[in-house]
Design a protein around this motif. Sequence first.
Motif, PDB file in Angstrom:
ATOM      1  N   GLY A   2       0.813  -1.207   0.000  1.00  0.00           N
ATOM      2  CA  GLY A   2       0.000   0.000   0.000  1.00  0.00           C
ATOM      3  C   GLY A   2       0.843   1.250   0.000  1.00  0.00           C
ATOM      4  O   GLY A   2       2.079   1.203  -0.066  1.00  0.00           O
ATOM      5  N   TRP A   3       0.159   2.409   0.091  1.00  0.00           N
ATOM      6  CA  TRP A   3       0.882   3.680   0.025  1.00  0.00           C
ATOM      7  C   TRP A   3       1.869   3.816   1.173  1.00  0.00           C
ATOM      8  O   TRP A   3       2.946   4.396   0.995  1.00  0.00           O
ATOM      9  CB  TRP A   3      -0.096   4.852   0.008  1.00  0.00           C
ATOM     10  N   MET A   4       1.556   3.259   2.358  1.00  0.00           N
ATOM     11  CA  MET A   4       2.472   3.379   3.477  1.00  0.00           C
ATOM     12  C   MET A   4       3.766   2.616   3.210  1.00  0.00           C
ATOM     13  O   MET A   4       4.852   3.093   3.521  1.00  0.00           O
ATOM     14  CB  MET A   4       1.812   2.860   4.759  1.00  0.00           C
ATOM     15  N   LEU A  47       1.366   5.923  -7.294  1.00  0.00           N
ATOM     16  CA  LEU A  47       0.244   5.426  -6.512  1.00  0.00           C
ATOM     17  C   LEU A  47      -0.976   5.230  -7.399  1.00  0.00           C
ATOM     18  O   LEU A  47      -1.202   5.979  -8.340  1.00  0.00           O
ATOM     19  CB  LEU A  47      -0.110   6.422  -5.400  1.00  0.00           C
ATOM     20  N   SER A  48      -1.781   4.228  -7.059  1.00  0.00           N
ATOM     21  CA  SER A  48      -3.066   4.053  -7.719  1.00  0.00           C
ATOM     22  C   SER A  48      -4.006   5.164  -7.259  1.00  0.00           C
ATOM     23  O   SER A  48      -3.708   5.900  -6.306  1.00  0.00           O
ATOM     24  CB  SER A  48      -3.657   2.694  -7.358  1.00  0.00           C
ATOM     25  N   GLN A  54      -6.132   7.550  -0.240  1.00  0.00           N
ATOM     26  CA  GLN A  54      -5.719   7.153   1.096  1.00  0.00           C
ATOM     27  C   GLN A  54      -4.657   8.095   1.653  1.00  0.00           C
ATOM     28  O   GLN A  54      -4.718   8.495   2.824  1.00  0.00           O
ATOM     29  CB  GLN A  54      -5.194   5.715   1.073  1.00  0.00           C
ATOM     30  N   LEU A  55      -3.708   8.436   0.810  1.00  0.00           N
ATOM     31  CA  LEU A  55      -2.646   9.360   1.232  1.00  0.00           C
ATOM     32  C   LEU A  55      -3.235  10.719   1.580  1.00  0.00           C
ATOM     33  O   LEU A  55      -2.884  11.325   2.600  1.00  0.00           O
ATOM     34  CB  LEU A  55      -1.603   9.491   0.116  1.00  0.00           C
ATOM     35  N   LYS A 220     -13.655   3.338  -1.240  1.00  0.00           N
ATOM     36  CA  LYS A 220     -13.734   4.732  -1.660  1.00  0.00           C
ATOM     37  C   LYS A 220     -12.458   5.511  -1.352  1.00  0.00           C
ATOM     38  O   LYS A 220     -12.348   6.686  -1.664  1.00  0.00           O
ATOM     39  CB  LYS A 220     -14.918   5.413  -0.959  1.00  0.00           C
ATOM     40  N   GLY A 221     -11.487   4.869  -0.699  1.00  0.00           N
ATOM     41  CA  GLY A 221     -10.218   5.532  -0.465  1.00  0.00           C
ATOM     42  C   GLY A 221      -9.886   5.783   0.985  1.00  0.00           C
ATOM     43  O   GLY A 221      -9.053   6.628   1.291  1.00  0.00           O
ATOM     44  N   LEU A 222     -10.516   5.071   1.912  1.00  0.00           N
ATOM     45  CA  LEU A 222     -10.150   5.209   3.318  1.00  0.00           C
ATOM     46  C   LEU A 222      -8.824   4.492   3.534  1.00  0.00           C
ATOM     47  O   LEU A 222      -8.668   3.341   3.150  1.00  0.00           O
ATOM     48  CB  LEU A 222     -11.215   4.601   4.229  1.00  0.00           C
ATOM     49  N   PRO A 223      -7.846   5.145   4.156  1.00  0.00           N
ATOM     50  CA  PRO A 223      -6.567   4.466   4.390  1.00  0.00           C
ATOM     51  C   PRO A 223      -6.753   3.198   5.213  1.00  0.00           C
ATOM     52  O   PRO A 223      -7.605   3.138   6.098  1.00  0.00           O
ATOM     53  CB  PRO A 223      -5.760   5.509   5.173  1.00  0.00           C
TER      54      PRO A 223
END
Length: 251
Positions: A2-4, A47-48, A54-55, A220-223
């Motif tokens: 993931g982004w992290m 990033l997607s 999320q970021l 929907k994009g919640l981290p």
Amino acid sequence: MGWMGKLVGGTIGFALGGPLGAIFGAAFGHAFDTGAELDKTGHRPRLSTIEQHQLTFFVAAFSMLAKLAQADGRVTREEIDSIEHFMEKDLRLDVDSRNAALNIFRTALNAPGTFGDFARQFYQQFRDQPQMLELMIDILLRVALSDGSLAQGEESLILSAVNIFNFSTVRYEQIKSQYVRVADKAYAVLGCSPDADDEQVKRCYRQRVQEYHPDKIAAKGLPEEFTRFAQDKFREIQEAWEQIKAARGLK
């Protein structure tokens, strides 16, 4: 990953832009100066769309919480403790995520961007996703009310976000009442009045379940780091429904 994971590895090839981008750049820009892993095209992996959302959510949340902590002109040890408690107990962040969140928080404390600047950029990203807007209001209230009181300066900032988000003031009061001792807390969780008839209460329950299902919000994009918070909200809705159902004798 993931982004992290991409952040920790120094491989994010994406800039947020705007005031949140300034926070992100100041907090993590050094991580991408040298040694970043490149993909087969010679570029850093990007990033997607979901990861970008999320970021944005993650940076906005801790940037806005930083400005909220400064609402009275200074940041106390108790306020820092409440942020760290939220990270550890409510979000259950791992070490990397906690360090990233604290880095964003501390950077935002000294940044020229305002609470309103961050709120407006967040709204531009999530204006068509009311669940995300409500989650942010909920997070701000939960942290601000963690000591049992809501300072005037804190509520003034949160109300400015309510205005920027075009958020219902009635719903705002319902969310706020969840964190203070009121007899009708279960109804506030469902977003309806104790005077509502059985069918209205059932409709409110079904709507909240649909809105707050963790899988739906995550899509929907919640981290990922915030999914436990969404899961806790989902459980609160179920518990509130069980209380009301028992009190009304519903099946």
